[in-house]
Design a protein around this motif. Sequence first.
Motif, PDB file in Angstrom:
ATOM      1  N   PHE A  23       0.830  -1.204   0.000  1.00 14.76           N
ATOM      2  CA  PHE A  23       0.000   0.000   0.000  1.00 14.76           C
ATOM      3  C   PHE A  23       0.867   1.258   0.000  1.00 14.76           C
ATOM      4  CE2 PHE A  23      -3.477  -2.688   1.904  1.00 14.76           C
ATOM      5  CZ  PHE A  23      -4.346  -2.539   0.838  1.00 14.76           C
ATOM      6  N   ALA A  24       1.923   1.242   0.804  1.00 17.21           N
ATOM      7  CA  ALA A  24       2.806   2.400   0.869  1.00 17.21           C
ATOM      8  C   ALA A  24       3.457   2.677  -0.480  1.00 17.21           C
ATOM      9  CB  ALA A  24       3.872   2.178   1.939  1.00 17.21           C
ATOM     10  N   GLY A  25       3.915   1.607  -1.147  1.00 16.47           N
ATOM     11  CA  GLY A  25       4.553   1.774  -2.442  1.00 16.47           C
ATOM     12  C   GLY A  25       3.602   2.316  -3.484  1.00 16.47           C
ATOM     13  N   LYS A  26       2.393   1.782  -3.520  1.00 20.53           N
ATOM     14  CA  LYS A  26       1.411   2.261  -4.490  1.00 20.53           C
ATOM     15  C   LYS A  26       1.024   3.711  -4.205  1.00 20.53           C
ATOM     16  CE  LYS A  26      -0.768  -1.907  -6.274  1.00 20.53           C
ATOM     17  NZ  LYS A  26      -0.573  -1.462  -7.683  1.00 20.53           N
ATOM     18  N   GLY A  27       0.851   4.013  -2.905  1.00 19.82           N
ATOM     19  CA  GLY A  27       0.474   5.382  -2.556  1.00 19.82           C
ATOM     20  C   GLY A  27       1.540   6.385  -2.943  1.00 19.82           C
ATOM     21  N   ALA A  28       2.810   6.032  -2.705  1.00 18.77           N
ATOM     22  CA  ALA A  28       3.901   6.950  -3.013  1.00 18.77           C
ATOM     23  C   ALA A  28       4.035   7.191  -4.509  1.00 18.77           C
ATOM     24  CB  ALA A  28       5.203   6.401  -2.447  1.00 18.77           C
TER      25      ALA A  28
END
Length: 537
Positions: free
Chosen positions: A129-134
Amino acid sequence: MRGISASAPGDNPREGAVVARTLHSWTRGAWWAPEGRGLEVTDAVTGEPVAAVSSNGLDTAATVAYAREVGGPALRQSGFAERAALVKQLALALKERRQELIELSARTGATAADASVDVDGGIGTALVFAGKGAKQLPDGNVLAEDDAEPLGKGGTFAGRHLLTPRRGVVVEINAFNFPVWGMLEKLAPALIAGVPTIVKPATQTAYVTEHAVRILDETGLLPDGALQLVCGGIGDLLDHLGGQDLVSFTGSAGTAAKLRGHEAVTALSVRFNAEADSLNGSVLGPDAVPGTPEFELFADALVHEMTCKAGQRCTAIRRALVPEELLDQVSDAVSDRLAKVVIGAPGAEGVTMGALVGQAQRGEVLAAVDRLKTAATVVTGGGPPAEVAGADSTTGAFMAPTLLRCDDPARPEPHTVEAFGPVSTLMGYRDPAHAVDLLARGEGSLVASVVSHDDETVREIVLGAAAHHGRILVLDRDDAGESTGHGTPMPQLVHGGPGRAGGGEEEGGLRAVAHHLQRTAVQAAPRVLDALAGTAS
């Protein structure tokens, strides 16, 4: 981490007695101790007290207000991309101390491999989720969902859907089987969306969730009010929710129905999502005869799903559907594999399957097996194991992996009774259309799998069963090397299912973030829409 049990202040135990530590809740920026002792939770293996769990005396109205009035504004001071970076930092902090959670999870009956599914799986999910959000979300708090739609002939008037953070709180109510992953798969997208969260873990394993929250708190990274933890019952907490709030539930279909009927949901339109247990099926294709890679893959997968976390997974295979003429061969192949399973205390030499979460859970599983036995015969297992390694079978919540065989798949029991443990029922089907019909009798499932190397068989079963399932895995010799397996939902894809499975969706990449946002259709001049969406040049 057996040392979690310790005398709590004010306790006066008899000499030599093990006294459970009373769990604290994390609320309004402080660790809060309940009034009284609460419900005692015991070690799944030894039966010793682990923790006392209660929320007696908790000010639920103040907890909700703190999330809305402090947590929400604090989160929204940053934008989507910055909050995604925060989630990454939190996940890495958990990763650094993962071993603490792995060791503590042994008290729930989980082997190190089982605990890794929960702990490492949860951390990995948050990082996705963090990677996609960034990479895919903007810096601010406005997400333009699509391009502007012209609404007039002259090009001066248009409309566009904009997504913005809801001004409420997420209440996540989690199941006992995934005390870390269950929290993180909901918390990560909520934080990225800018919506504060109140976590209510299941009582049986709340001590694992509490330790994870302590790790997150000790980072000093969380904005005030962004995360709160309620150990014990939620009391009247839902009474304080309104139209900007969300409830995200994982657990039984019965509890989901009760929550869905709450006035906050029915009258105030609290956004409600449920992921419930279901009678998931796996189908062996007619082409997958003994000697083919697919036959071996099917037998291996079934045994893995029966024994991983002692079968306590909402995605485990409960119904194994095979061609009628292969019932005997599959039964023998699975029985041979199950005979090699070593049951016992997590960490004991050779143990490959641990205990159920507690004696009460074992009692429920045994009762469900008794109901299934009215329509099926026991091939292997059926009760407590004859031997356990490194533990006492009378005090530990151990259960032998149980394979049943139902020769009349029209009977309702295999399609309606779920034994939430290491239990699966083998049934025969006539042709792919019959297999689809049997899958549909589960009235909605989280996942099904088709093990076949014949594309026509796969097409007929997948397209026929898709309406009844949230996810379908096709397993064959070509993808087996990289396959994540029947029971493992991936954060990039939706996790949920229709009907009995709860009718909701979790995860699904950025869909999970959008679930916490409000979609608003804005009509204006194109330059205004660009300015609002942050795309003006």
